[in-house]
Design a protein around this motif. Structure first.
Motif, PDB file in Angstrom:
ATOM      1  N   ARG A 117      27.702  11.604  44.166  1.00 25.02           N
ATOM      2  CA  ARG A 117      28.637  11.916  43.080  1.00 25.02           C
ATOM      3  C   ARG A 117      29.180  13.328  43.249  1.00 25.02           C
ATOM      4  NH1 ARG A 117      24.456   9.643  38.532  1.00 25.02           N
ATOM      5  NH2 ARG A 117      25.927  10.319  36.950  1.00 25.02           N
ATOM      6  N   GLY A 118      30.411  13.547  42.759  1.00 24.57           N
ATOM      7  CA  GLY A 118      30.947  14.903  42.694  1.00 24.57           C
ATOM      8  C   GLY A 118      30.218  15.614  41.559  1.00 24.57           C
ATOM      9  N   VAL A 119      29.729  16.826  41.805  1.00 20.93           N
ATOM     10  CA  VAL A 119      28.916  17.509  40.798  1.00 20.93           C
ATOM     11  C   VAL A 119      29.347  18.969  40.634  1.00 20.93           C
ATOM     12  CG1 VAL A 119      26.563  18.252  40.186  1.00 20.93           C
ATOM     13  CG2 VAL A 119      26.902  16.047  41.292  1.00 20.93           C
ATOM     14  N   ALA A 120      29.368  19.428  39.395  1.00 21.66           N
ATOM     15  CA  ALA A 120      29.592  20.850  39.131  1.00 21.66           C
ATOM     16  C   ALA A 120      28.460  21.367  38.247  1.00 21.66           C
ATOM     17  CB  ALA A 120      30.934  21.068  38.431  1.00 21.66           C
ATOM     18  N   ILE A 121      28.144  22.653  38.430  1.00 22.09           N
ATOM     19  CA  ILE A 121      27.146  23.303  37.578  1.00 22.09           C
ATOM     20  C   ILE A 121      27.858  24.414  36.801  1.00 22.09           C
ATOM     21  CG2 ILE A 121      25.015  24.688  37.500  1.00 22.09           C
ATOM     22  CD1 ILE A 121      24.210  23.388  40.156  1.00 22.09           C
TER      23      ILE A 121
END
Lengths: 107, 240
Positions: free
Chosen positions: A20-24
Motif C-alpha cells: 500500500r502507499g503509506v504516509a506518516i
C-alpha cells in the motif's frame, strides 16, 4: 482500536510491505495547549485509511488529504494548524493551540 | 521516510535499543543514529538531551531545523526480594509509570497473595534474569541483603549496564558485598555504581518510606544523568 504511537509505526511498516502507499504524519512542534504531544503520529494509506492521531480529531481530515497528495507526489510537507491560521486553513484547533505536522511518504 | 528506516525503528523497539531518526525538515533528508553512536554525531548534544528526556523534539543546529524521532525502550524496574519494601513499592512504581518485576526464589515470600497486580517470579535471579535481558533502560534494586540471593543478580546487573543499581544493607553489609564482588572480578569503578545504602537520604523509617526513597533515587538516576555507557555514570556519592 486504540493504538500507541509505537503500534502505529509497526502498522505503517506492515501496510507498506503489503504494497500500500503509506504516509506518516508527525507532530513536530506545538505551541500553547496542543492536544497531542510532539512525536505523535498518524499513519495514512493511499485509500485514506488512517490510524493514530495528531490532534483530538480537529485536523485529522486535513492531514489525511495532505497525506494523499504526499503519497502521490513523494515530497514531504510541513503543515501548520492553529487559531492564527483560521483564515488560511479550513480547519483549526478549538483548544487555541498551534501545531506543526510533518507529512512524509514511506518509500 | 525510507522503509528501511521505519523497519530499523520498529526493530530497535522490539529489541529494547535506543535510536534516533534525524529529519532535516527543510529538504526531507534523514539519517538514523543508534544510541551508542551519538557521541560522534554533529548533533550529539541535542541527541543526548532528547534521549535522556526520552522524547521526540525539534532542534536547531547551524541555522537548520531538525526533527528528532526518539525511540527509547520503556523503563523497567526489576526488584530482587519479595519483601515488605517491594510490597509497598509495587503500586507506587505502577503509579509513576514504571513496569516492575519482582524476583525471589523463596516461595513463602513470593506469593501472589502478597503481590497482586505485579509481575512476580519465584525463581533464583540467575535463572529468572537472563530471559528478561536487563539493559541500560533497566533499574535494579536488591532488597534481600542475603548474598546467595542478591549476588548472582548483582553480577548480572553490573554486566548489563543497568542505569540504576541499588542494594539494601548497612555500610558494613555493603563493604562485605564489595569484597565479594571484587573477588568475582569487578573493579572499584564498576562497584561505585552500586548505590548503597540504598535510597535518597530523606530519613525513611517504614518500608513504604524506604520505597519512596528508592523510587526517588531511580527517577533521579533516570532523569538527571545520561543513559550512557557505565563509565559515564558517576559514583553514587553525588546522589546521596
Amino acid at each position: 482500536m486504540l493504538a500507541s504511537d509505537d503500534d502505529i509505526l509497526a502498522r505503517a511498516e506492515e501496510w507498506r510491505k503489503a504494497g500500500r502507499g503509506v504516509a506518516i504524519a508527525t507532530v513536530i512542534e506545538t505551541w500553547g495547549s496542543a492536544p497531542r504531544p510532539v512525536g505523535s503520529h498518524l499513519v495514512i494509506d493511499d485509500e485514506g485509511h488512517f490510524l493514530g492521531s495528531v490532534s483530538g480529531g480537529c485536523v485529522e481530515g486535513d492531514v489525511v488529504t495532505t497525506a494523499l497528495d504526499v503519497i502521490g507526489e513523494g515530497k514531504a510537507r510541513t503543515i501548520e494548524f492553529g487559531v492564527a491560521d483560521e483564515t488560511a486553513w479550513r480547519v483549526g484547533l478549538s483548544c487555541g493551540g498551534r501545531i506543526r505536522v510533518y507529512v512524509e511518504k514511506v518509500d | 521516510m525510507r522503509l528501511e528506516h521505519l523497519q530499523e525503528l520498529n526493530k530497535a523497539r522490539a529489541e529494547r535499543r535506543a535510536v534516533v531518526l534525524i529529519t532535516d525538515v527543510a529538504d526531507g533528508s534523514q539519517r538514523l543514529v543508534r544510541g551508542e553512536n551519538i557521541a560522534g554525531d554533529a548533533l550529539s548534544e541535542q541527541l543526548d538531551a532528547a534521549l535522556r528526556a526520552g522524547k521526540s523534539a525539534t532542534v536547531e543546529h547551524e541555522g537548520k531545523s531538525y526533527f528528532l524521532t526518539v525511540q527509547v525502550p520503556p523503563v523497567r524496574i526489576i526488584v530482587i526480594g519479595a519483601v515488605h519494601i517491594s510490597q509497598a513499592m509495587a503500586p507506587m512504581a505502577k503509579l509513576a509509570g514504571f513496569d516492575m518485576t519482582i524476583i525471589d526464589p523463596r516461595t513463602a515470600f513470593a506469593t501472589p497473595d502478597r503481590f497482586p497486580d505485579v509481575k512476580l517470579l519465584a525463581e533464583w535471579p540467575d535463572v529468572a534474569l537472563p530471559p528478561l535481558k536487563p539493559d541500560r533502560y533497566t533499574a535494579m534494586a536488591f532488597f534481600t541483603h542475603d548474598p546467595k540471593i542478591d549476588d548472582p543478580g548483582l553480577i548480572q546487573a553490573l554486566h548489563a549496564e543497568c542505569f540504576y543499581i541499588g542494594a539494601l544493607g548497612s555500610r558494613k553489609t555493603h563493604a562485605k558485598r564489595v569484597e565479594r564482588m571484587k573477588a568475582a572480578g569487578f573493579n572499584d569503578e564498576q562497584l561505585s555504581r552500586i548505590r548503597a545504602p540504598i535510597g535518597l537520604d530523606i530519613g525513611s523509617v517504614t518500608p513504604s518510606e524506604i520505597a519512596v526513597s528508592v523510587l526517588g533515587e531511580i527517577i533521579l538516576a533516570l532523569r538527571k544523568k545520561p543513559l550512557r555507557a557505565p563509565n559515564a555514570a558517576p559514583a553514587g556519592s553525588k546522589a546521596a
